[in-house]
Design a protein around this motif. Structure first.
Motif, PDB file in Angstrom:
ATOM      1  N   GLU A 179       0.740  -1.279   0.015  1.00 51.55           N
ATOM      2  CA  GLU A 179       0.084  -0.038   0.112  1.00 51.55           C
ATOM      3  C   GLU A 179       0.766   1.286   0.024  1.00 51.55           C
ATOM      4  O   GLU A 179       0.643   2.212  -0.584  1.00 51.55           O
ATOM      5  CB  GLU A 179      -0.855  -0.101   1.443  1.00 51.55           C
ATOM      6  N   ASP A 180       1.886   0.973   0.886  1.00 49.62           N
ATOM      7  CA  ASP A 180       2.927   2.285   0.737  1.00 49.62           C
ATOM      8  C   ASP A 180       3.328   2.611  -0.546  1.00 49.62           C
ATOM      9  O   ASP A 180       3.515   3.766  -1.242  1.00 49.62           O
ATOM     10  CB  ASP A 180       4.038   1.958   1.631  1.00 49.62           C
ATOM     11  N   LEU A 181       3.818   1.663  -1.354  1.00 49.99           N
ATOM     12  CA  LEU A 181       4.256   1.703  -2.618  1.00 49.99           C
ATOM     13  C   LEU A 181       3.211   2.335  -3.620  1.00 49.99           C
ATOM     14  O   LEU A 181       3.550   3.121  -4.538  1.00 49.99           O
ATOM     15  CB  LEU A 181       4.989   0.380  -3.267  1.00 49.99           C
ATOM     16  N   ILE A 182       2.047   1.650  -3.519  1.00 49.46           N
ATOM     17  CA  ILE A 182       0.760   2.271  -4.580  1.00 49.46           C
ATOM     18  C   ILE A 182       0.687   3.643  -4.231  1.00 49.46           C
ATOM     19  O   ILE A 182       0.589   4.533  -5.169  1.00 49.46           O
ATOM     20  CB  ILE A 182      -0.597   1.247  -4.082  1.00 49.46           C
ATOM     21  N   GLU A 183       0.439   4.170  -3.070  1.00 50.33           N
ATOM     22  CA  GLU A 183       0.080   5.459  -2.522  1.00 50.33           C
ATOM     23  C   GLU A 183       1.456   6.391  -3.256  1.00 50.33           C
ATOM     24  O   GLU A 183       0.887   7.482  -3.548  1.00 50.33           O
ATOM     25  CB  GLU A 183       0.107   5.766  -1.154  1.00 50.33           C
ATOM     26  N   ALA A 184       2.621   6.165  -2.785  1.00 51.14           N
ATOM     27  CA  ALA A 184       3.599   7.005  -3.348  1.00 51.14           C
ATOM     28  C   ALA A 184       3.941   7.004  -4.799  1.00 51.14           C
ATOM     29  O   ALA A 184       3.864   8.108  -5.487  1.00 51.14           O
ATOM     30  CB  ALA A 184       5.189   6.289  -2.994  1.00 51.14           C
ATOM     31  N   SER A 185       3.287   5.862  -5.432  1.00 50.42           N
ATOM     32  CA  SER A 185       3.452   5.672  -7.002  1.00 50.42           C
ATOM     33  C   SER A 185       2.256   6.892  -7.508  1.00 50.42           C
ATOM     34  O   SER A 185       2.458   7.261  -8.872  1.00 50.42           O
ATOM     35  CB  SER A 185       3.400   4.362  -7.584  1.00 50.42           C
ATOM     36  N   LYS A 186       1.142   6.943  -7.035  1.00 54.16           N
ATOM     37  CA  LYS A 186       0.099   7.903  -7.239  1.00 54.16           C
ATOM     38  C   LYS A 186       0.793   9.270  -7.496  1.00 54.16           C
ATOM     39  O   LYS A 186       0.166   9.979  -8.649  1.00 54.16           O
ATOM     40  CB  LYS A 186      -0.992   7.792  -6.411  1.00 54.16           C
ATOM     41  N   VAL A 187       1.775   9.573  -6.660  1.00 54.43           N
ATOM     42  CA  VAL A 187       2.367  10.906  -6.607  1.00 54.43           C
ATOM     43  C   VAL A 187       2.991  11.102  -7.540  1.00 54.43           C
ATOM     44  O   VAL A 187       3.212  12.478  -8.316  1.00 54.43           O
ATOM     45  CB  VAL A 187       3.009  11.211  -5.305  1.00 54.43           C
ATOM     46  N   ILE A 188       4.139  10.117  -7.981  1.00 54.40           N
ATOM     47  CA  ILE A 188       5.123  10.466  -8.965  1.00 54.40           C
ATOM     48  C   ILE A 188       4.555   9.955 -10.371  1.00 54.40           C
ATOM     49  O   ILE A 188       5.451  10.411 -11.460  1.00 54.40           O
ATOM     50  CB  ILE A 188       6.211   9.602  -8.568  1.00 54.40           C
ATOM     51  N   LYS A 189       3.513   9.266 -10.643  1.00 52.50           N
ATOM     52  CA  LYS A 189       3.216   8.992 -12.011  1.00 52.50           C
ATOM     53  C   LYS A 189       2.982   9.865 -13.005  1.00 52.50           C
ATOM     54  O   LYS A 189       2.684  11.009 -13.033  1.00 52.50           O
ATOM     55  CB  LYS A 189       1.629   8.169 -11.809  1.00 52.50           C
ATOM     56  N   GLY A 190       4.063   9.782 -13.913  1.00 49.80           N
ATOM     57  CA  GLY A 190       4.299  10.595 -15.241  1.00 49.80           C
ATOM     58  C   GLY A 190       5.162  11.695 -14.981  1.00 49.80           C
ATOM     59  O   GLY A 190       5.098  12.632 -15.742  1.00 49.80           O
ATOM     60  N   GLN A 191       5.877  11.827 -13.651  1.00 48.68           N
ATOM     61  CA  GLN A 191       6.723  12.807 -13.437  1.00 48.68           C
ATOM     62  C   GLN A 191       8.085  12.402 -13.309  1.00 48.68           C
ATOM     63  O   GLN A 191       8.296  11.193 -13.303  1.00 48.68           O
ATOM     64  CB  GLN A 191       6.086  13.620 -12.202  1.00 48.68           C
ATOM     65  N   LYS A 192       9.010  13.548 -13.259  1.00 49.45           N
ATOM     66  CA  LYS A 192      10.526  13.024 -12.934  1.00 49.45           C
ATOM     67  C   LYS A 192      10.711  13.420 -11.593  1.00 49.45           C
ATOM     68  O   LYS A 192      10.424  14.478 -11.212  1.00 49.45           O
ATOM     69  CB  LYS A 192      11.236  13.665 -13.879  1.00 49.45           C
ATOM     70  N   ILE A 193      11.579  12.936 -10.967  1.00 46.95           N
ATOM     71  CA  ILE A 193      12.193  13.531  -9.681  1.00 46.95           C
ATOM     72  C   ILE A 193      13.107  14.908  -9.878  1.00 46.95           C
ATOM     73  O   ILE A 193      13.565  14.677 -11.190  1.00 46.95           O
ATOM     74  CB  ILE A 193      12.792  12.438  -8.893  1.00 46.95           C
ATOM     75  N   SER A 194      13.268  15.698  -8.981  1.00 46.45           N
ATOM     76  CA  SER A 194      14.037  16.606  -9.396  1.00 46.45           C
ATOM     77  C   SER A 194      15.350  16.306  -9.499  1.00 46.45           C
ATOM     78  O   SER A 194      16.067  15.259  -9.123  1.00 46.45           O
ATOM     79  CB  SER A 194      14.001  17.540  -7.997  1.00 46.45           C
ATOM     80  N   SER A 195      15.809  17.080 -10.441  1.00 51.27           N
ATOM     81  CA  SER A 195      17.593  17.014 -10.988  1.00 51.27           C
ATOM     82  C   SER A 195      18.562  16.741  -9.675  1.00 51.27           C
ATOM     83  O   SER A 195      19.661  16.370  -9.815  1.00 51.27           O
ATOM     84  CB  SER A 195      18.041  17.530 -12.165  1.00 51.27           C
ATOM     85  N   ASP A 196      18.331  17.604  -8.679  1.00 48.91           N
ATOM     86  CA  ASP A 196      18.975  17.476  -7.694  1.00 48.91           C
ATOM     87  C   ASP A 196      18.751  16.494  -6.511  1.00 48.91           C
ATOM     88  O   ASP A 196      19.566  16.557  -5.549  1.00 48.91           O
ATOM     89  CB  ASP A 196      18.551  19.127  -6.657  1.00 48.91           C
ATOM     90  N   VAL A 197      18.046  15.368  -6.954  1.00 48.46           N
ATOM     91  CA  VAL A 197      17.717  14.578  -5.805  1.00 48.46           C
ATOM     92  C   VAL A 197      18.006  13.300  -6.439  1.00 48.46           C
ATOM     93  O   VAL A 197      17.857  12.756  -7.425  1.00 48.46           O
ATOM     94  CB  VAL A 197      16.096  14.537  -5.488  1.00 48.46           C
ATOM     95  N   ARG A 198      18.442  12.298  -5.472  1.00 48.57           N
ATOM     96  CA  ARG A 198      18.673  10.745  -5.667  1.00 48.57           C
ATOM     97  C   ARG A 198      17.768  10.304  -4.914  1.00 48.57           C
ATOM     98  O   ARG A 198      17.605  10.329  -3.637  1.00 48.57           O
ATOM     99  CB  ARG A 198      20.290  10.579  -5.374  1.00 48.57           C
TER     100      ARG A 198
END
Lengths: 471, 160
Positions: free
Chosen positions: A356-375
């Protein structure tokens, strides 16, 4: 007078002892991992002792396993030795082991429930403080040290003093349950009662706000009971609990008759007396972000970093602690939480790495990219969680956003394997402890929920996930 | 039991600063001791002497169940930790392995004892004497079972 759920479980497990005072308590399940067990097995060998109940003892390796390709050799020699030592110990003493290549390998507190090893009304111990996680199933589950691990291996019992029952009621309904999560509830509780608020107690979490939670969310709550200083935390089982455990690999054959018994017996009586009480109303709580170096140093995402005076409310030690924390975290009082920039994101740990944690987190990032400053990395709580997530295509969502998708283990929660922060790096982490150096020497940890961590990865700083559409 | 005090005037000293996670793979106790308190006080190893005591605030030893924490302190020479309160796992680990004595104190001892003071702990009287300042404080007595495990020299020597 009636009894609390904790007292009923305690009384049912007394081998020797009186109602008050120390008791020898029977242990139903003993979970073992590679870090806190080697000396215990050495002790058995030195004294020519056997494991009393190998059938009730289950082992896995989670703390220092690499989270990279399992086909590669383990480069860290000392980790490799600890892992091989556990293999040998399990072989010598006849203990079931889910080794590094097993599809059931994972964080011990994630696999116990997933495999149906965790059962309501049982006593469960492990040489790991987050054993309290299993309390979500109405079990009395707590962490022990290595001497006690040896004692349980040898005798299946422990000498214990009876903790006091502590009732924490969680009342109300969250307006946006996707944005305000179980993690925010437990961080709010610890913020209020303090890191020593539960000392000497077993917490029972009750109320509408707890009943509404799924089993995986309840595990997040019970997991962090230890961060409030409690011996354990538990939640009375209900139909959600019984449904979760039905049909799992190690669920007992006579499960339905056990369920009947549990329905009748595993709840606190109406007239039971709790020694301590606290109520949290959750209608209006916000996503939480820790700013300091213990989980009690937490505030709303909409707030600013407090001054040591504001935080300490006149307690000189708390003030000193807050001053030292701000220095270590390189934060100035008055900084809005949403302006804190981050370098790393860790979605993982026994607190928040279930499906569930991974499902919920995936909704936030779907179709987006993480900031270039972040790993950013995702470390599923178990190989089974990883497989289920991959079947749902979650791995693709994360890797498309430039998250690293890893193998299961404790990983960057405690910095025992190569997944660590560099000195000065700042991390939004779904784990449970923001202690100095916990994620690597000089590393700075902010505890958040999986959705808050995901949103921080995209934006490069903390944001209030209530502003996002997460339905 | 006489010794000098190293004082950490703060609450919530956690097991991750007592012995950071990367050393949990170290099985040589002498080596482990060289990293004791490293997360909080990098000078600890050079200043601690055999027979010293640590004095601190509330919730000492919170966090992980690692028995390495009392082991690292004990093999550094620390004979007792005096604190306003302890986290339970650290407390039991200290006693079970007979590594060191976890002694619960009251505010008077916490405020009265300074860094470097020589104190004398008398468990039979539940009393702490500050030899430097000529003061006496009460310590909280051990519970029945903890007292018996201490007397026996650890959990495995304890016979009910």
């Amino acid at each position: 007078m009636g009894k609390t759920l904790f007292e009923k479980i305690w009384d049912a497990h007394i081998v020797v002892g009186k109602e008050s005072g120390p008791s020898l308590i029977y242990i139903d399940r003993h979970l073992v991992h590679e870090v806190t067990s080697p000396q215990a097995f050495d002790g058995l060998r030195m004294n020519n002792r056997q494991v009393r109940r190998p059938d009730l003892t289950i082992a896995t390796m989670d703390h220092n396993v690499p989270t990279t390709d399992r086909g590669l050799p383990i480069l860290d020699q000392t980790s490799s030795v600890q892992i091989k030592t556990l293999e040998k110990n399990c072989q010598d003493f006849g203990i079931k082991l889910f080794d590094i290549n097993s599809p059931n390998q994972g964080i011990v507190h994630v696999i116990g429930p997933q495999l149906g090893i965790t059962l309501p009304g049982s006593t469960i111990v492990c040489g790991d403080s987050h054993t309290s996680t299993h309390g979500a199933f109405g079990a009395l589950a707590f962490g022990i040290g290595t001497s006690e691990v040896e004692h349980v291996l040898a005798s299946q019992t422990l000498w214990l003093e009876k903790p006091k029952p502590f009732e924490i009621r969680v009342e109300g309904k969250r307006k946006n349950p996707h944005a305000v999560t179980a993690k925010d509830i437990i961080l709010s509780i610890i913020k209020n009662i303090g890191t020593g608020g539960g000392t000497g107690t077993v917490i029972e979490y009750r109320g509408e706000g707890i009943e509404d939670l799924s089993m995986e969310q309840r595990m997040t709550i019970c997991n962090m009971s230890i961060e409030a200083g409690a011996r354990a935390g538990l939640i009375a089982p209900d139909e959600k609990t019984y449904d979760y455990l039905r049909g799992r690999q190690y669920t007992p054959k006579n499960y339905e008759s056990l369920v009947e018994y549990w329905r009748e017996n595993l709840k606190s009586d109406d007239d039971a007396k709790f020694e301590k009480q606290f109520t949290l109303h959750i209608d209006d709580i916000a996503p939480q972000v820790s700013w300091g170096t213990n989980p009690g140093m937490t505030c709303d995402v909409t707030e600013t970093v407090p001054t040591p005076e504001e935080f300490s409310k006149g307690d000189s030690n708390q003030k000193k602690g807050a001053e030292k924390a701000l220095d270590y975290m390189d934060l100035e009082a008055g900084t809005p939480i949403e302006e804190i920039k981050i370098d790393r994101v860790f979605i993982g740990s026994c607190t928040n790495a279930r499906l569930e944690d991974l499902i919920e987190a995936s909704k936030v990032i779907k179709g987006q990219k993480i900031s270039s400053d972040v790993r950013a990395m995702v470390v599923p709580g178990s190989q089974m969680v990883k497989k289920q997530a991959e079947e749902m295509g979650l791995d693709k969502i994360f890797t498309d956003a430039n998250f690293e998708w890893r193998e299961a283990g404790c990983s960057m929660c405690l910095g025992m394997n190569p997944d660590i922060l560099s000195p000065g790096e700042r991390c939004a982490s779904t784990s449970n402890r923001n202690f100095e150096g916990r994620q690597g020497t000089g590393g700075r940890t902010h505890l958040v929920s999986p959705v808050m961590a995901a949103a921080a990865a995209i934006n490069g700083h903390f944001v209030d996930v209530r502003k996002m559409d997460l339905s | 039991m006489k010794g000098n005090v190293i004082k950490y005037e703060r609450d919530n000293i956690d097991t991750d600063v007592i012995i950071p996670g990367q050393y949990l793979k170290v099985h040589d106790y002498a080596e482990l001791a060289t990293h004791a308190m490293e997360g909080l006080d990098p000078d600890f190893h050079s200043k601690v002497k055999e027979g010293d005591f640590i004095l601190s605030g509330k919730n000492f030893g919170c966090g992980s169940s690692r028995e390495h924490a009392p082991i690292a302190l004990s093999h550094s020479g620390v004979k007792a930790v005096l604190a306003l309160s302890f986290a339970r796992i650290f407390y039991r680990n200290s006693v079970d392995g007979a590594f060191l004595l976890p002694i619960e104190i009251e505010e008077d001892a916490y405020n009265g004892i300074s860094e470097g003071d020589e104190i004398d702990i008398d468990i039979s009287k539940n009393e702490i004497k500050n030899l430097t300042k000529n003061q006496t404080y009460k310590m909280k007595p051990f519970s029945e079972i903890i007292g018996k495990i201490i007397d026996a020299g650890g959990l495995f020597n304890y016979k009910p």
